[in-house]
Design a protein around this motif. Sequence first.
Motif, PDB file in Angstrom:
ATOM      1  N   MET A  35       0.860  -1.175   0.000  1.00 28.03           N
ATOM      2  CA  MET A  35       0.000   0.000   0.000  1.00 28.03           C
ATOM      3  C   MET A  35       0.907   1.239   0.000  1.00 28.03           C
ATOM      4  O   MET A  35       1.919   1.272   0.680  1.00 28.03           O
ATOM      5  CB  MET A  35      -0.897  -0.017   1.230  1.00 28.03           C
ATOM      6  N   PRO A  36       0.541   2.272  -0.761  1.00 26.89           N
ATOM      7  CA  PRO A  36       1.372   3.476  -0.842  1.00 26.89           C
ATOM      8  C   PRO A  36       1.461   4.218   0.498  1.00 26.89           C
ATOM      9  O   PRO A  36       0.562   4.136   1.339  1.00 26.89           O
ATOM     10  CB  PRO A  36       0.651   4.356  -1.866  1.00 26.89           C
ATOM     11  N   ARG A  48       3.042  11.848  -1.856  1.00 25.95           N
ATOM     12  CA  ARG A  48       3.329  10.394  -1.887  1.00 25.95           C
ATOM     13  C   ARG A  48       4.798  10.202  -1.557  1.00 25.95           C
ATOM     14  O   ARG A  48       5.652  10.981  -1.967  1.00 25.95           O
ATOM     15  CB  ARG A  48       2.984   9.820  -3.253  1.00 25.95           C
ATOM     16  N   PHE A  49       5.091   9.134  -0.808  1.00 26.43           N
ATOM     17  CA  PHE A  49       6.433   8.904  -0.275  1.00 26.43           C
ATOM     18  C   PHE A  49       6.873   7.488  -0.602  1.00 26.43           C
ATOM     19  O   PHE A  49       6.108   6.521  -0.460  1.00 26.43           O
ATOM     20  CB  PHE A  49       6.394   9.105   1.244  1.00 26.43           C
ATOM     21  N   HIS A  50       8.122   7.363  -1.073  1.00 24.35           N
ATOM     22  CA  HIS A  50       8.692   6.049  -1.363  1.00 24.35           C
ATOM     23  C   HIS A  50       9.747   5.751  -0.308  1.00 24.35           C
ATOM     24  O   HIS A  50      10.768   6.406  -0.250  1.00 24.35           O
ATOM     25  CB  HIS A  50       9.321   6.026  -2.769  1.00 24.35           C
ATOM     26  N   ARG A  51       9.471   4.746   0.516  1.00 22.20           N
ATOM     27  CA  ARG A  51      10.393   4.381   1.618  1.00 22.20           C
ATOM     28  C   ARG A  51      11.590   3.595   1.052  1.00 22.20           C
ATOM     29  O   ARG A  51      11.396   2.606   0.379  1.00 22.20           O
ATOM     30  CB  ARG A  51       9.656   3.531   2.639  1.00 22.20           C
ATOM     31  N   ARG A  52      12.766   4.049   1.396  1.00 17.86           N
ATOM     32  CA  ARG A  52      13.995   3.327   1.008  1.00 17.86           C
ATOM     33  C   ARG A  52      14.611   2.586   2.189  1.00 17.86           C
ATOM     34  O   ARG A  52      15.137   1.523   2.033  1.00 17.86           O
ATOM     35  CB  ARG A  52      15.015   4.284   0.428  1.00 17.86           C
ATOM     36  N   ARG A  53      14.551   3.201   3.377  1.00 19.61           N
ATOM     37  CA  ARG A  53      15.144   2.582   4.579  1.00 19.61           C
ATOM     38  C   ARG A  53      14.182   2.746   5.742  1.00 19.61           C
ATOM     39  O   ARG A  53      13.401   3.679   5.789  1.00 19.61           O
ATOM     40  CB  ARG A  53      16.453   3.268   4.945  1.00 19.61           C
TER      41      ARG A  53
END
Length: 96
Positions: A1-2, A90-95
């Motif tokens: 889920m975003p 919108r946020f894209h988690r990397r860590r």
Amino acid sequence: MPLFALHALDRPGALPLRLEHYAAHRAFVETDTDYGITIVLSGPLQTDDGETMTGSLFLIEAPSRAAVDAFVAADPFTRAGVWGEVTITRFHRRRG
């Protein structure tokens, strides 16, 4: 889920209004599942000395931007006019 980052800055001079509606806001945040979202983290933004709340920051897992918009629109801080500038990204988690 975003994931979505919600950054909400209080209107200038809104601290008394924030404090008046703080308990209602906190109770509302516990209803996140009513809106089909999950709050991953949340808390107040503060002045550098940590003495005064100046806004709110949330990281929200949601099926859509519309679900986040509906949650924000129903928040007591929105309804009472505490928040001035609200940004949802919108946020894209990397860590983490």
